[in-house]
Design an enzyme around this catalytic site. Structure first.
Site, short mmCIF file in Angstrom:
data_model
loop_
_atom_site.label_atom_id
_atom_site.label_comp_id
_atom_site.label_asym_id
_atom_site.label_seq_id
_atom_site.Cartn_x
_atom_site.Cartn_y
_atom_site.Cartn_z
N ARG A 108 0.58 -23.25 42.45
CA ARG A 108 -0.67 -23.58 42.89
C ARG A 108 -1.37 -22.65 44.08
O ARG A 108 -2.14 -22.24 44.21
CB ARG A 108 -1.48 -24.42 42.11
CG ARG A 108 -3.49 -23.75 41.99
CD ARG A 108 -4.57 -25.14 41.91
NE ARG A 108 -3.83 -26.46 41.61
CZ ARG A 108 -3.60 -27.84 42.65
NH1 ARG A 108 -3.80 -27.22 43.71
NH2 ARG A 108 -3.36 -28.58 42.15
N TYR A 117 -23.52 -6.65 38.86
CA TYR A 117 -22.97 -6.97 37.62
C TYR A 117 -23.12 -8.50 37.19
O TYR A 117 -23.42 -9.49 38.51
CB TYR A 117 -21.34 -7.53 37.63
CG TYR A 117 -20.38 -7.97 36.74
CD1 TYR A 117 -20.70 -7.65 35.28
CD2 TYR A 117 -20.23 -9.25 37.45
CE1 TYR A 117 -20.56 -7.87 34.15
CE2 TYR A 117 -19.45 -10.45 35.97
CZ TYR A 117 -19.92 -9.30 35.21
OH TYR A 117 -18.92 -10.62 33.47
N ASP A 176 -18.24 -5.42 46.32
CA ASP A 176 -17.84 -5.38 45.17
C ASP A 176 -16.87 -3.53 44.35
O ASP A 176 -18.44 -3.01 44.86
CB ASP A 176 -18.39 -5.72 43.92
CG ASP A 176 -17.69 -5.84 41.78
OD1 ASP A 176 -16.75 -5.32 42.05
OD2 ASP A 176 -18.47 -6.65 42.03
N LYS A 231 -10.52 -4.53 35.44
CA LYS A 231 -10.97 -3.27 34.76
C LYS A 231 -9.60 -2.29 35.44
O LYS A 231 -8.76 -1.86 34.84
CB LYS A 231 -12.18 -2.35 35.01
CG LYS A 231 -13.12 -4.42 35.14
CD LYS A 231 -13.67 -4.25 34.41
CE LYS A 231 -14.49 -4.92 33.48
NZ LYS A 231 -14.79 -6.74 34.45
C1 LIG Z 1 -18.88 -5.03 39.12
C2 LIG Z 1 -18.15 -6.13 38.51
N1 LIG Z 1 -17.85 -6.87 39.04
C3 LIG Z 1 -17.14 -8.54 38.61
C4 LIG Z 1 -16.62 -8.60 37.23
C5 LIG Z 1 -16.31 -9.63 36.72
O1 LIG Z 1 -15.10 -9.65 36.75
P1 LIG Z 1 -14.32 -9.77 35.26
O2 LIG Z 1 -14.41 -9.76 34.12
O3 LIG Z 1 -13.10 -9.99 35.80
O4 LIG Z 1 -14.52 -12.14 35.45
C6 LIG Z 1 -17.10 -7.61 35.94
C7 LIG Z 1 -16.84 -7.64 34.44
O5 LIG Z 1 -17.47 -6.20 34.11
C8 LIG Z 1 -17.69 -6.36 37.20
O6 LIG Z 1 -18.32 -5.21 36.37
#
Ligand SMILES: Cc1ncc(COP(=O)(O)O)c(C=O)c1O
Length: 396
Positions: free
Chosen positions: A56, A109, A187, A212
């Protein structure tokens, strides 16, 4: 590792995605890092800094991806991999002191927003949501307010936002946040470091849903954080160890494999997105198009000052047609497609499409008829032909 920080800094990003995170250039070393499946490591006596210790705390399979991502974001330190993008969001939010103020885009998001709202409901932080494209409104939200006259402890940036594609003035907002002593987390999922490097625009921490573009094949769920600040990195690493949201070695290996083609994928999907956005804008069933690459888009000029390209996410609003509301026409459009895949998520080699408000967590301010398109790497004429037949079929 094969690529030093200095060497990486002298290379183009298209080269770094291929060359970073390789094993040492020594006879009989593999050219790709191995997957290490071990929950613990040999050792006795007190643990020293840098000891692997336990599964971990660290895993050798994470290191090449973390190193490559750090170099791509222009950081002085390797990134940190997490079990998902939201696990990375959780770790980043842990940097806010108890009761501290978080300023977040109204159209972040939805998962990040839900997490912040739940923490606020429990009294762990104060949440101020704001239109991130409105620089004055963000500055106002950052400044001291309320009975305790508290300024922000953290500014959360997402630019472009998911799914409304709002563009923040990252430099100006970062400066304003630092002036009130706030940490800035950006982000960067939609852009990737090949299109935008938030640390170089002043952000303290960069976040990715590695799920993504970075991994790019819709086959893993992972997240990452990157910072050049050693104290922030130590706090995040401690949080990852104690909360335990770590990456599986196989997923980490797949992410590095996907990263190798990031530059080619981005080049193709960005070019196709621009062509498709222009054609969508001219179709009668399309009420409006949001894509920062279109000169008429409200974020176009600002995007040009901080992005190398405009990404490959397009949002359209579908007009009512044949007695259907815009939302129903949008659902029908998605169902009429034969090549585009109706699925949530984005950033993979395959083109995905979805009407966003089918998710209950999506903010009510996201229009019911808004459809998000994630442009993949297929032939652009094939993508357009499929969209056109579906738009014509629904539009009548
Ligand atoms: C801009 C953005 N940030 C964070 C996330 C969260 O990521 P995850 O689905 O890998 O947990 C997403 C998921 O769609 C996203 O589009």
């Amino acid at each position: 590792m094969s690529l030093s920080e200095q060497h990486a800094a002298s290379l183009a990003a298209e080269t770094v995605v291929v060359a970073a995170g390789r094993p040492p250039r020594e006879r009989d070393q593999p050219v790709n890092p191995p997957i290490v499946l071990s929950s613990t490591y040999f050792g006795s006596g007190p643990l020293a800094d840098g000891d692997r210790g336990y599964g971990r705390y660290s895993n050798p399979t994470w290191d090449p991806f973390e190193e490559a991502l750090g170099q791509l974001e222009g950081a002085d330190l390797p990134g940190l991999l997490y079990a998902s993008g939201l696990a990375a969001v959780s770790s980043a939010l842990s940097l806010i002191p108890a009761g501290g103020v978080l300023v977040m885009p109204t159209h972040s998001y939805s998962g990040s927003l839900v997490m912040a709202a739940e923490l606020a409901q429990k009294g762990f932080l104060e949440l101020r949501t704001v239109d991130i494209a409105d620089t004055d409104a963000v500055k106002d939200a950052l400044s001291p307010r309320g009975p305790a006259a508290r300024a922000a402890a953290m500014l959360w940036l997402e630019s472009p936002t998911n799914p409304m594609l709002g563009i923040a003035d990252v430099r100006a907002l970062t400066e304003a946040a630092h002036a009130v002593g706030a940490i800035v987390v950006t982000d960067n999922t939609f852009s990737t470091p090949l299109v935008q490097q938030p640390l170089l625009l002043g952000s303290d921490v960069v976040l990715h849903s590695v799920t993504k573009y970075l991994s790019g094949h819709s086959d893993v769920v992972l997240g990452a954080l990157v910072t050049s600040n050693p104290d922030i990195r130590s706090a995040l690493l401690h949080h990852r160890i104690i909360h335990g949201a770590i990456a599986g070695p196989f997923e980490a290996w797949l992410a590095l494999r996907g990263l190798r083609t990031l530059a080619l994928r981005i080049e193709r999907s960005q070019a196709s997105a621009l062509v498709l956005a222009e054609r969508l804008a001219a179709h009668p069933l399309v009420e409006s198009v949001r894509f920062p690459g279109l000169p008429a888009d409200p974020g176009h000029e600002r995007a040009k000052t901080q992005m190398k390209g405009f990404g490959s996410i397009i949002c359209i609003q579908v007009a009512p047609a044949g007695g259907l509301t815009g939302a129903d026409a949008a659902d029908q459009l998605v169902r009429a497609l034969q090549l585009w895949l109706p699925a949530t998520s984005l950033g993979g080699v395959e083109s995905l499409i979805e009407r966003r408000r089918r998710h209950t967590a999506e903010p009510a301010s996201v229009p019911e008829n808004l459809v998000r398109l994630s442009v993949g790497i297929e032939n652009v004429e094939d993508l357009w032909a499929d969209l056109k037949q579906a738009l014509d079929a629904v539009g009548g």
